[in-house]
Design an enzyme around this catalytic site. Sequence first.
Site, PDB file in Angstrom:
ATOM      1  CB  CYS A 201      -0.926   0.004   1.215  1.00  0.00           C
ATOM      2  SG  CYS A 201      -2.039   1.433   1.270  1.00  0.00           S
TER       3      CYS A 201
ATOM      4  CB  CYS B 278     -18.514  -0.250   8.699  1.00  0.00           C
ATOM      5  SG  CYS B 278     -17.441  -1.029   9.925  1.00  0.00           S
TER       6      CYS B 278
ATOM      7  CB  CYS C 270     -15.361  -7.502   6.146  1.00  0.00           C
ATOM      8  SG  CYS C 270     -16.758  -7.216   7.258  1.00  0.00           S
TER       9      CYS C 270
ATOM     10  CB  CYS D 140      -1.730   3.980   8.015  1.00  0.00           C
ATOM     11  SG  CYS D 140      -2.905   4.582   6.763  1.00  0.00           S
TER      12      CYS D 140
ATOM     13  CB  CYS E  34     -18.462  -5.369   4.977  1.00  0.00           C
ATOM     14  SG  CYS E  34     -17.668  -3.826   5.528  1.00  0.00           S
TER      15      CYS E  34
ATOM     16  CB  CYS F 102      -0.965   0.052   8.185  1.00  0.00           C
ATOM     17  SG  CYS F 102      -1.615  -1.204   7.054  1.00  0.00           S
TER      18      CYS F 102
ATOM     19  NE  ARG G 177     -17.755  -5.553  13.284  1.00  0.00           N
ATOM     20  CZ  ARG G 177     -18.068  -4.820  12.221  1.00  0.00           C
ATOM     21  NH1 ARG G 177     -17.193  -4.006  11.683  1.00  0.00           N
ATOM     22  NH2 ARG G 177     -19.280  -4.899  11.708  1.00  0.00           N
TER      23      ARG G 177
END
Length: 334
Positions: free
Chosen positions: A59, A195, A103, A63, A135, A66, A267
């Site tokens: 990616c 979400c 998801c 972040c 999702c 991550c 969640r």
Amino acid sequence: MQNGLNTEIRNDWTLEETKAIYFKPVLELIVEAAQVHKQYQATGEVQVCTLLSVKTGGCPEDCAYCPQAARFHTGVDVHKLLSQEQVLASAKRAKEGGSTRFCMGAAWREVRDNRDFDRVLDMVKGVNNLGLEVCCTLGMVNEYQAQKLKEAGLYAYNHNLDTSEEHYDKIITTRTYDDRLETIDHVRNAGISVCSGGIIGLGETDEDRIGMLYTLSTLVQHPESVPVNALVPVKGTPLENQPRVSVWEMVRMIATARILMPKTMVRLSAGREQMSITEQALCFLAGANSIFTGEKLLTTPNPDFDQDKAMFELLGLQPRKSFKEEAQPQPVVG
């Protein structure tokens, strides 16, 4: 408030009201959240979700938490987009294990109108046809892409705020807070369930946690799901040495979210692998009514189906049915 209970769903919370709830003595906070939960939710019912990484690593974002960011050396193997057959096999296993929402996550900065997106649309159709709520979390989407996902049968889209607007640029610099809010708007306008939650343990303050919950609870419409994640520090990321978040910090976030957003699924997400059943029970008591189950959350460990089945039996919990509040969707063809 009347007798400690919400009497209406509000989107006009003030920051001071949010602070006052968050800073209540923790046992008082749990009791109030449990009362609100009982008023608006089916107690003892928990939504069981499974998360699959359909495209892993590489990616371009930065972040700080991550392991899938290309610029960090975390040992995560980069994998191209999975095949339709692999995804449907995982979805079937998840359904057999008791999951009602499936998801799919892709390590993309944003969705691009290309062959890979077309393949994801086919995955959405396939999982939807299994009778699971579908999702996706694919990064930023525009209005057209959100509409295409909706037409394919997408039920929900995850796009977390991660933290407060004030703390955001200390965690991510490759996109803005407004970018995140814009994607949420596109998802909402397409008629897809939203979400959106965040992560605690990123070096933020209590005020940052309050700020994130305040932003979510004052959206024009509350997110249908709010994941509360505890950071799982990964070696090679800038946050690899962050201390573990305590269960009381998780309870405080969950309980505050429950009081602010009574109808939302809250969640208990990342970090559950490190929690005992007793600690998880406290989170359920405080208003959590959704979990991820299965071996992994994208790339980090997570309790498996058998562990969670045993916990449900011990605590007397029942899985929430798919599409509980909506008619079962028709299969999507084409």
